[in-house]
Design a protein around this motif. Sequence first.
Motif, PDB file in Angstrom:
ATOM      1  N   TRP A   1       0.872  -1.163   0.008  1.00 22.54           N
ATOM      2  CA  TRP A   1       0.011  -0.032  -0.068  1.00 22.54           C
ATOM      3  C   TRP A   1       0.865   1.255  -0.034  1.00 22.54           C
ATOM      4  CZ3 TRP A   1      -2.212  -4.508   2.241  1.00 22.54           C
ATOM      5  CH2 TRP A   1      -2.971  -4.917   1.804  1.00 22.54           C
ATOM      6  N   GLY A   2       1.939   1.145  -0.283  1.00 25.82           N
ATOM      7  CA  GLY A   2       2.978   2.314  -0.157  1.00 25.82           C
ATOM      8  C   GLY A   2       3.205   2.786  -1.694  1.00 25.82           C
ATOM      9  N   SER A   3       3.988   4.004  -1.616  1.00 24.44           N
ATOM     10  CA  SER A   3       4.234   4.802  -2.952  1.00 24.44           C
ATOM     11  C   SER A   3       5.107   3.755  -3.899  1.00 24.44           C
ATOM     12  CB  SER A   3       4.834   6.038  -2.664  1.00 24.44           C
ATOM     13  OG  SER A   3       6.129   5.971  -1.969  1.00 24.44           O
ATOM     14  N   ASP A   4       5.017   4.401  -5.235  1.00 24.60           N
ATOM     15  CA  ASP A   4       6.263   3.472  -6.060  1.00 24.60           C
ATOM     16  C   ASP A   4       7.614   3.690  -5.542  1.00 24.60           C
ATOM     17  OD1 ASP A   4       4.119   2.962  -7.733  1.00 24.60           O
ATOM     18  OD2 ASP A   4       4.224   4.598  -9.187  1.00 24.60           O
ATOM     19  N   ALA A   5       7.742   4.892  -4.686  1.00 23.33           N
ATOM     20  CA  ALA A   5       9.257   5.290  -4.463  1.00 23.33           C
ATOM     21  C   ALA A   5       9.588   4.160  -3.087  1.00 23.33           C
ATOM     22  CB  ALA A   5       9.293   6.493  -3.975  1.00 23.33           C
ATOM     23  N   LEU A   6       8.539   3.905  -2.435  1.00 26.94           N
ATOM     24  CA  LEU A   6       8.591   2.959  -1.151  1.00 26.94           C
ATOM     25  C   LEU A   6       8.948   1.535  -1.935  1.00 26.94           C
ATOM     26  CD1 LEU A   6       8.888   2.678   2.016  1.00 26.94           C
ATOM     27  CD2 LEU A   6       6.165   2.043   1.754  1.00 26.94           C
ATOM     28  N   ARG A   7       8.055   1.011  -2.780  1.00 28.44           N
ATOM     29  CA  ARG A   7       8.290  -0.138  -3.636  1.00 28.44           C
ATOM     30  C   ARG A   7       9.708  -0.437  -4.051  1.00 28.44           C
ATOM     31  NH1 ARG A   7       3.129  -2.752  -6.608  1.00 28.44           N
ATOM     32  NH2 ARG A   7       1.559  -2.174  -4.869  1.00 28.44           N
ATOM     33  N   GLU A   8      10.144   0.545  -4.644  1.00 28.03           N
ATOM     34  CA  GLU A   8      11.676   0.476  -5.135  1.00 28.03           C
ATOM     35  C   GLU A   8      12.651   0.474  -3.953  1.00 28.03           C
ATOM     36  OE1 GLU A   8      12.936   0.277  -8.150  1.00 28.03           O
ATOM     37  OE2 GLU A   8      10.781  -0.367  -8.728  1.00 28.03           O
ATOM     38  N   ARG A   9      12.333   1.216  -2.878  1.00 30.10           N
ATOM     39  CA  ARG A   9      13.138   0.960  -1.530  1.00 30.10           C
ATOM     40  C   ARG A   9      13.127  -0.416  -1.274  1.00 30.10           C
ATOM     41  NH1 ARG A   9      13.084   5.395   3.236  1.00 30.10           N
ATOM     42  NH2 ARG A   9      14.502   4.409   4.660  1.00 30.10           N
ATOM     43  N   TRP A  10      11.759  -0.927  -1.087  1.00 29.41           N
ATOM     44  CA  TRP A  10      11.658  -2.371  -0.580  1.00 29.41           C
ATOM     45  C   TRP A  10      12.794  -3.337  -1.556  1.00 29.41           C
ATOM     46  CZ3 TRP A  10       8.182  -6.108  -2.194  1.00 29.41           C
ATOM     47  CH2 TRP A  10       7.845  -7.492  -1.211  1.00 29.41           C
ATOM     48  N   LEU A  11      12.322  -3.309  -2.692  1.00 30.93           N
ATOM     49  CA  LEU A  11      13.103  -4.068  -3.719  1.00 30.93           C
ATOM     50  C   LEU A  11      14.501  -3.758  -3.481  1.00 30.93           C
ATOM     51  CD1 LEU A  11      10.615  -3.833  -6.582  1.00 30.93           C
ATOM     52  CD2 LEU A  11      11.056  -5.823  -5.202  1.00 30.93           C
ATOM     53  N   GLY A  12      15.011  -2.500  -3.551  1.00 32.28           N
ATOM     54  CA  GLY A  12      16.380  -2.337  -3.511  1.00 32.28           C
ATOM     55  C   GLY A  12      17.131  -3.029  -2.520  1.00 32.28           C
ATOM     56  N   ASN A  13      16.520  -3.029  -1.291  1.00 34.68           N
ATOM     57  CA  ASN A  13      17.006  -3.724  -0.197  1.00 34.68           C
ATOM     58  C   ASN A  13      17.324  -5.205  -0.185  1.00 34.68           C
ATOM     59  OD1 ASN A  13      16.999  -1.406   1.237  1.00 34.68           O
ATOM     60  ND2 ASN A  13      15.137  -1.660   2.240  1.00 34.68           N
ATOM     61  N   LEU A  14      16.986  -5.702  -1.426  1.00 36.84           N
ATOM     62  CA  LEU A  14      17.288  -7.317  -1.767  1.00 36.84           C
ATOM     63  C   LEU A  14      18.814  -7.495  -1.890  1.00 36.84           C
ATOM     64  CD1 LEU A  14      14.382  -8.007  -4.561  1.00 36.84           C
ATOM     65  CD2 LEU A  14      14.850  -9.282  -2.144  1.00 36.84           C
TER      66      LEU A  14
END
Length: 403
Positions: free
Chosen positions: A257-270
């Motif tokens: 339910w986050g913004s596109d930027a938050l999703r990218e941040r989440w995926l970037g933490n992989l």
Amino acid sequence: MNPQPARGRVDTKSAEVGAMVNREHFRHVLSQYPTGVAVVTALTMGGEPTGMTVGSFASVSMEPPLVSFMPSKTSASWASMQPLTNFCVNVLGAHQDEVCRLIASRKQDKFAGLDWHMSRLGNPVLTGCVATIECARQDVFDGGDHDIVLGRVRELSVEHPTLPLLFFRGGYGSFQPGPMLSGEAELVDHMRAVHLVRQRLADLATEVNSEVTTIVRLGDEVVVTSSYGASSAGELASRVGYRAPFVPPLGSVHAAWGSDALRERWLGNLGADATAADRMRYLAMLDDVRDRGYATSVTSDDRMDALALEMSHGRSALSMSVLRQHIRAVADEYDPTRTVGLAPTRVRGIMAPVFGARSEVAFLVMIWGDLSSRLEEAELARRGSVLRAAADEMTAIIGGAPA
């Protein structure tokens, strides 16, 4: 100004006051204060285990690490332990009242029929106790009709974080912990919102007969901020302060339910070694979570909680790195989109969002599962519906706007 009596001399005025205190009244008044119950164990000079039940164990100092207990001077058990230089304090769990009574009895072989093992330092440890504190005896002081034993802690550990055994008003029992709240300054606004829904959280814990926690995202971590009820396994609700990295698959509700930027941040933490297939898999996972309205975690793995707790109590770069590696290794078991399917499965938890005024995820609510039992798919769906309804109510209570 009243002069203080010289050290070592009898204060006659205090002695007169003491003589006026009725023994039974003293016992009655002091019984209003509950105490924990512990068994102090050691090996006799002949190498046999011995022990005594105490209700006077206490922490004394952190620097140096000192603890104490106060045995009666007339105790035969204490007499047999006085020559010993080392001992272990076993903090009893609520289920160990029979162990308490057996050790407190005056029979010769108190350990007959008890499950115990030897510690690395050579002290008897009672199986199933909450915690152990192993000590070298540092000093013994006069304490009236009791001795005051001071021990220097050598090793200590939490064995089983279950509810402790208490002694209160002449009987043994336990207690049901109330809500436990994190007190970090950065969480003040969040905790105000949690405070508004505290009764609904407590009701939900009762309704599902399990521990219910609130979880917030702080930067690149997710943190358990409050806990209501106890787990169905009877464990103490002790996950407050539990931290884990905001990395797939953890934190999926915030990312969904986050913004596109938050999703990218989440995926970037992989990490840099994440593949395009990894990213596609987790993006599809977020869509599934939104469609269902909640996420599930299905696992039989216990190492995850142990690593997260280790990181929470002393977060080093090494422990965070180890935790991230472990999350990657067991990602399939922590897939929050997984459904139980045909075979009953152990469910670690179910999570749903509570929204703030700007339709952002204010925090999520999690029902923790009992890994000793298995759920059918229909039961998982029922619990998910119960959780979604409760989360929607909480959104309304705090004045939030559903996304």
